[in-house]
Design a protein around this motif. Structure first.
Motif, PDB file in Angstrom:
ATOM      1  N   UNK A 166       0.816  -1.221   0.000  1.00  0.00           N
ATOM      2  CA  UNK A 166       0.000   0.000   0.000  1.00  0.00           C
ATOM      3  C   UNK A 166       0.845   1.263   0.000  1.00  0.00           C
ATOM      4  N   UNK A 167       2.136   1.133   0.326  1.00  0.00           N
ATOM      5  CA  UNK A 167       3.012   2.302   0.349  1.00  0.00           C
ATOM      6  C   UNK A 167       3.613   2.604  -1.017  1.00  0.00           C
ATOM      7  N   UNK A 168       3.312   1.787  -2.015  1.00  0.00           N
ATOM      8  CA  UNK A 168       3.781   2.100  -3.367  1.00  0.00           C
ATOM      9  C   UNK A 168       3.132   3.392  -3.847  1.00  0.00           C
ATOM     10  N   UNK A 169       3.823   4.111  -4.729  1.00  0.00           N
ATOM     11  CA  UNK A 169       3.282   5.356  -5.266  1.00  0.00           C
ATOM     12  C   UNK A 169       4.389   6.360  -5.517  1.00  0.00           C
ATOM     13  N   UNK A 170       3.969   7.569  -5.824  1.00  0.00           N
ATOM     14  CA  UNK A 170       4.913   8.652  -6.114  1.00  0.00           C
ATOM     15  C   UNK A 170       5.095   9.533  -4.887  1.00  0.00           C
ATOM     16  N   UNK A 171       6.342   9.694  -4.488  1.00  0.00           N
ATOM     17  CA  UNK A 171       6.693  10.553  -3.366  1.00  0.00           C
ATOM     18  C   UNK A 171       7.455  11.756  -3.930  1.00  0.00           C
ATOM     19  N   UNK A 172       7.144  12.905  -3.392  1.00  0.00           N
ATOM     20  CA  UNK A 172       7.748  14.131  -3.913  1.00  0.00           C
ATOM     21  C   UNK A 172       8.489  14.844  -2.797  1.00  0.00           C
ATOM     22  N   UNK A 173       9.771  15.143  -3.063  1.00  0.00           N
ATOM     23  CA  UNK A 173      10.527  15.978  -2.127  1.00  0.00           C
ATOM     24  C   UNK A 173      10.662  17.367  -2.754  1.00  0.00           C
ATOM     25  N   UNK A 174      10.483  18.368  -1.909  1.00  0.00           N
ATOM     26  CA  UNK A 174      10.504  19.763  -2.347  1.00  0.00           C
ATOM     27  C   UNK A 174      11.599  20.478  -1.578  1.00  0.00           C
TER      28      UNK A 174
END
Length: 1199
Positions: free
Chosen positions: A333-341
């Motif tokens: 469930x933790x799969x996906x796109x993570x974004x660092x800014x």
């Protein structure tokens, strides 16, 4: 009747169930009990109980121990494979197997190398019922290699640049832990600006001068071998642009200098990862670590978000100053796109990390051991999941089922093995292997086919003793194959047990929820299956509960007294209680003053520390009870002093006689705490309009406990009461019940009613609205009425909502109006309101004041008069009159600045006023305007007036230039404010002698057109003080003062120098010096012979006359000196001729050639010293030897 117990089991197929074995609470469905006494002949296939980890990293400096433990009946034998082939341990003298176990020990400490035994090991435990296998154990020795040799060049960069210091540690097993330290083994500080990445590199978002150092060292710690390796130190130097330019200047031309700022600010960019997007894979259950490190100036801040989702709250952690995002126990469930800014004040950038969570195989349902009887059916299920989906394969006794001996009772169906009509030869150990590209799972599960009659494992004739009214549990642990049924009987006659009284558990235990006296007796447990029957008798006794019938009581005892606590028991006569006394939950003090009798605890000679809680604890083999009491130790005083305090709050508030506008409140007073109650304060809360806010209602005498309260309509009342005594006010009582009064018309009207216009054609009527408490009912509104005061019009009215303003439009300008505002609600109107007067809006005045004339009082003051304007032309409230006045400027000045107008306002109806602060001898213009609330009216015609002359200001400057022996020249600038026509200047001056006394004053008149004047026939080397001021026809102005000094006689100074350079004078001085040297030698010889030195006696009696100051009548030059001799030169003093030099201007002064103490200068720099001329004798400093006098000083004494 009899009660049968069939333990519940999982249904595996329609109509057929497997046999499950139960052994009370101590065995599980996975095990067959191995009781050495009862089950000696019960066989069981092997079960692996302990093994080394799959990835087994060993320490190459120690012996290798590979574990493999198993159980079974008969005990299993063990064998090993290495890299898929049989490992013959008998042929290797370094390898031994632990007796009764499969654990291997490889002795490499005496000889051999760990690398020789690297490989994949697997253990097999085997007996007649099957074979169990271990996991594949990969044995590898740990490695901690050294860093490869490399030459690291020093790094030089500018302040503010980014920097990455690579670590690149050697590949070890397991991977090392990386950290950065200096030569002193101190960890390098890290921050949002400087931090270590996951790869071990050290990242600088921007460098600072303090980052300069020569010992950036990366360390790798290999925990398995407890070793630390270090990289060569890295040298970093951070320089500013100025330092860089200095370096370039030594080698390059001027055009190549850096001109940019040393720390130019810039938006963020990522140091790692690169680009705008990246991908990351992680395995289920691991820690997901995502990293973003940015450079920029100022230092960027990192933020993390998950696109189309939120970060898990309890599993998300931020590390490394939020540059690393960690999610523990990661799942699909933790799969996906993570974004660092990354963001700083100059901008922001982002990087998207696409995360895919894969999964090594994990169990959904691992296969469970099966114990079946001949002819039964059963299933082995192996449920596993993973990403990608794992492949399931079966082995039988360690051999793939495809090549294992055939078993007609076995059928493979994917992840399930189905057994039908099993026989004893079907017993085996099956292995389920679930594997994918990320790993594998291996589980052993045996199928044990047994034909065993029932056995009762609980000891025969076990006695159970239970306290009455408590649960009783009678055990009947059993075993059999097929699974036996359990029946319980009570008594010798086999009386049946009823299900509504007893609880029968799956493990055979019989529970009596509430045991009574009649539950006493013998109980029989019977176990049956098709192969036989077994039974066992147990006995139950019900005992009376232990009770404390006389408990210890609270006691207050004076110091020195004796106190006794009683604890009397009643218990079952077959149980022997023991009584223990505790103090504050601990043992009694070991003190002879404490005596424990059968039912009593006695404490003699009581002390202060004996106070506390005493507990009597009664224990039997079946139960325990306790009771406590507190002992308070007091001083042996007659009566303790009373405690004074504020009263306790009243209570029991009650409302009676509830009417529309009154109610009676009654209450019960609290304890007055030894100070009589003087009054009660009653407060109320309006829950409808101001919930939570309490208001003062009334006060009554402290003798009353009731009060008749007046109420307002439409209020939801609650009341509370506070008591007051001489020490203060009590806490409030609990609130009374609520009481809602009926609505009524308002009692009052709005206050602060005003009528003022905001525009010339309107009337703004304002008022202060009623609050909710004053509204007396719902639907509060206002009736606003108005009419002209001087007209015959009727009242005009309008009803408005609960507001505070109403605007009447279309009114004539500044007309008086009569106004009234009346409150009303849904019940009716308030009383007739009072009438107030207001005015419609004002407009600007129409007429200017007339007959304006000016009376000049003096050069700085004038009086202005004017006639008032007609009242009707004011068209508003008269605020006063305003005078604008300004001074006429010349054409040249007017070009330089705007005309400066000044304003004076005179309040009310005044018709004259004074203009202060005027400038003398000036041309002024003024006009007058009338002012109302709207603004100013038109200006009156301008009136012009002139101010007479005044006295001038002081001259702007005064300088004394060109001083000579008998003259001084004065230069000055005219006054900045002449305030008239200058008629002349007056100069007064007088000499100042050496004692600061002033000489005669000389008065001199100078024409007004002069700015320079020379005074002649003055005394040489004399200080003069000057007073200088200008005059007009009005009088004399302020004076300016200055001081100056005439120069010394140049001829005499020249003569002194000429004599000092004559040859005959030099010869004379040499002869004198020689004579003094001869005298010194003679004196020295005589002194050594014991003779006296007559000159010394004279020196002791009298000071050397040559160090006394000269007098004027001795023919020497005098010296003017005062307290300011050591001050800087005053304004106007000038340097004299080149033949005299100030000491501070030249190191080669005349003082250097004299005695060192007598060279002095006057304030204008002239040398006027005389031989050894000092005003005060200074303390000796060890430099008293006679020296030859200087030629100049000697000449001074001869003249």
């Amino acid at each position: 009747m009899q009660l049968k117990i069939m333990p519940r089991r999982k249904r595996l197929s329609a109509g057929r169930t497997p046999l499950i074995l139960f052994l009370c609470q101590i065995i599980s469905a996975l095990d067959v009990p191995l009781d050495p006494k009862l089950l000696e002949d019960l066989v069981q296939p092997p079960t692996i109980t302990q093994q080394s980890p799959k990835d087994y990293i060993i320490d190459p400096r120690e012996n290798i121990v590979i574990q493999c433990e198993a159980k079974g009946k008969p005990p299993p034998s063990f064998s090993w494979t290495r890299n898929g082939t049989h490992f013959d341990i008998d042929k290797d003298p370094l390898v031994t197997m632990k007796p009764g176990s499969g654990t291997l020990t490889i002795n490499i400490m005496s000889e051999g190398k760990a690398e020789t035994y690297e490989g994949v090991y697997q253990c097999t435990a085997r007996n007649e019922r099957g074979a169990a296998i271990s996991n594949n154990i990969v044995v590898r020795p740990s490695r901690s290699p050294l860093w490869t040799k490399e030459k690291l060049e020093p790094i030089t960069l500018r302040n503010g640049q980014s920097l990455i210091l690579p670590c690149r540690p050697p590949l070890g097993l397991p991977p090392p832990i990386i950290f950065w330290m200096d030569n002193s083994f101190q960890r390098l500080p890290q921050s949002e600006r400087v931090s270590q990445g996951l790869n071990g590199d050290l990242y600088f978002s921007n460098v600072l001068p303090e980052d300069t150092r020569e010992d950036y060292i990366c360390y790798a710690r290999f925990n398995h071998t407890q070793t630390i390796q270090q990289k060569q130190p890295i040298s970093v130097k951070v320089i500013s642009v100025d330092e860089l330019n200095d370096t370039i200047a030594a080698n390059l031309n001027d055009t190549e200098f850096y001109s940019a700022k040393s720390n130019r600010e810039r938006p963020p960019t990522f140091l790692t990862p690169e680009g705008n997007a990246s991908h990351k894979e992680e395995l289920r259950g691991n820690v997901l670590s995502l990293e973003c490190i940015a450079e920029g100036l100022p230092t960027p801040i990192i933020y993390w978000i998950k696109e189309d989702g939120t970060l898990p709250i309890n599993r998300t952690f931020y590390r490394n100053f939020k540059k690393t995002l960690q999610i523990i126990q990661v799942s699909e469930a933790d799969s996906g796109n993570y974004q660092c800014i990354a963001k700083n004040p100059l901008g922001a950038i982002h990087h998207t990390i696409s995360v895919t969570v894969k999964a090594a195989p994990y169990w959904i349902m691992a296969p469970q051991n099966l114990v079946l009887s001949p002819g039964e059916d059963g299933r082995l299920m192996c449920g596993a999941n993973g990403n990608p989906k794992p492949k399931i394969s079966w082995l039988s006794n360690g051999v793939p089922v495809e090549i294992a001996p055939d078993d007609p009772s076995r059928k493979i169906d994917g992840d399930t093995i189905i057994f039908s009509n099993v026989q004893e030869r079907s017993s085996a150990v099956y292995q389920c292997n679930a594997s994918n590209e990320y790993g594998y799972l291996l589980a052993n599960a045996f199928v044990n086919v047994l034909a065993e009659p029932p056995r009762i494992l609980t000891s025969a004739n076990t006695l159970y003793q239970v306290i009455a009214d408590r649960p009783a549990l009678l055990d009947c642990a059993f075993f059999g194959s097929p699974l036996p049924t359990i029946e319980w009987f009570k008594g010798a006659k086999g009386s049946a047990l009823r299900e509504d009284i007893y609880v029968l558990h799956e493990n055979g235990t019989l529970e009596i929820p509430v045991a009574q006296k009649d539950s006493t007796g013998t109980y029989t447990c019977v176990a049956r299956n098709k192969l036989g029957m077994a039974k066992n008798e147990v006995h139950l006794e019900i005992k009376d509960a232990t009770r404390i019938i006389k408990q210890p009581e609270y006691a207050v005892m004076q110091r020195g007294g004796t106190v006794s606590f009683e604890c009397k028991l009643k218990h079952d006569h077959t149980l022997i209680p023991t009584v223990t006394w505790l103090k504050d939950n601990g043992e009694l003090p070991n003190d002879g003053r404490f005596t424990v009798d059968k039912d009593h605890l006695v404490v003699a000679d009581v002390r202060d520390d004996d106070g506390g809680t005493y507990t009597c604890v009664a224990n039997t083999t079946l139960d325990n009870v306790s009771a406590s009491a507190v002992l308070s130790v007091v001083a042996p005083t007659p009566t303790p002093a009373p405690i004074y305090d504020v009263p306790n709050p009243p209570f029991d508030l009650e409302l009676t006689d509830q009417l529309d506008k009154s109610v009676q409140l009654s209450w019960t007073p609290g304890n007055d705490n030894n100070s009589p109650i003087t009054k009660f304060i009653i407060e109320y809360e309006d829950a409808m309009h101001e919930a939570g806010l309490w208001h003062h209602q009334t006060e009554v005498s402290g003798m009353q406990t009731t009060a008749q309260l007046k109420l307002s309509p439409y209020v939801n009342y609650s009341f509370r009461v506070m008591a007051v005594n001489s020490l203060g006010r009590s806490l409030p009582s609990e609130a009374s019940e609520q009481y809602l009064t009926k609505a009524a018309e308002p009692d009052t009207n709005p206050t602060a009613v005003e009528g003022l216009g905001s525009e010339p054609d309107n009337l703004v009527i304002t008022w202060k609205p009623l609050n909710g408490f004053e509204s007396n009912g719902p639907g509060l509104q206002y009736k606003v009425s108005w009419r002209q005061k001087d007209g015959d019009d009727e009242w005009t009215s309008v009803v408005v909502a609960n507001v505070s303003k109403y605007i009447v439009s279309g009114t004539p300008t500044f007309v008086p109006y009569l106004i009234k505002v009346q409150a009303l609600n849904d019940v009716g109107f308030a009383p007739e309101p009072a009438v107030v007067m207001g005015h419609s809006g004002e407009d600007l005045p129409m007429v200017a004041p007339g007959n304006v004339h000016v009376n000049v009082v003096n050069s700085t003051l004038a009086e202005v008069h004017w006639d008032p304007v007609p009242l009707k032309s004011i068209r508003g409230h008269l605020q006063g009159y305003r005078i604008y006045y300004w001074k006429a400027q010349s054409s040249s000045k007017r070009n330089r600045r705007h005309l400066e107008k000044k304003i004076l306002t005179f309040q009310g109806s005044k018709t004259h006023g004074m203009l202060p602060g005027l400038e003398p001898f000036s041309h002024y213009t003024l006009n007058v305007r009338v002012v109302n609330g709207k603004g100013e009216g038109p200006a009156s015609p301008d009136r012009v007036f002139n101010t007479p002359e005044g006295v001038p200001s002081a001259p702007s400057s005064l300088k004394i230039v060109n001083p000579t022996l008998d003259s001084l020249t004065l230069e000055w600038d005219p006054p900045s404010r002449p305030n008239g026509i200058l008629t002349e200047y007056t100069l007064k001056y007088q000499p100042i002698n050496s004692t600061h006394e002033l000489g005669p004053l000389v008065d001199l008149k100078i024409p007004a057109n002069k700015t320079r004047w020379t005074l002649k026939n003055l005394n040489f080397s004399t200080r003069y003080k000057f007073y200088f001021y200008a005059q007009t026809a009005a009088g004399s102005g302020s004076q300016i003062t200055e001081e100056a000094v005439t120069t010394v006689d140049e001829a005499m100074a020249s003569r002194q120098v000429d004599i000092a350079t004559q040859g005959w004078f030099i010869g004379l001085m040499c002869a004198v010096a020689l004579l003094i040297l001869i005298l010194l030698i003679v004196c020295f010889i005589r002194r050594n012979k014991g003779g006296k030195y007559p000159v010394k006696e004279k020196e002791d009696a009298h000071a050397d006359p040559e160090i006394q100051p000269m007098k004027e009548d001795d023919g020497t030059f005098g010296e003017y000196s005062d307290a300011e001799d050591h001050k800087p030169l005053k304004k106007g003093s000038r340097t004299p001729s080149d033949r005299t030099v100030k000491k501070e201007d030249s190191d080669d002064s005349l003082v250097d050639y004299g005695e060192g103490v007598n060279g002095q200068f006057n304030e204008d720099g002239s040398f006027i010293g005389q031989y050894s001329g000092k005003k005060e004798k200074e303390p000796a400093e060890g430099n008293e030897s006679s020296e030859a006098p200087s030629p100049v000083n000697a000449m001074n004494s001869f003249v």
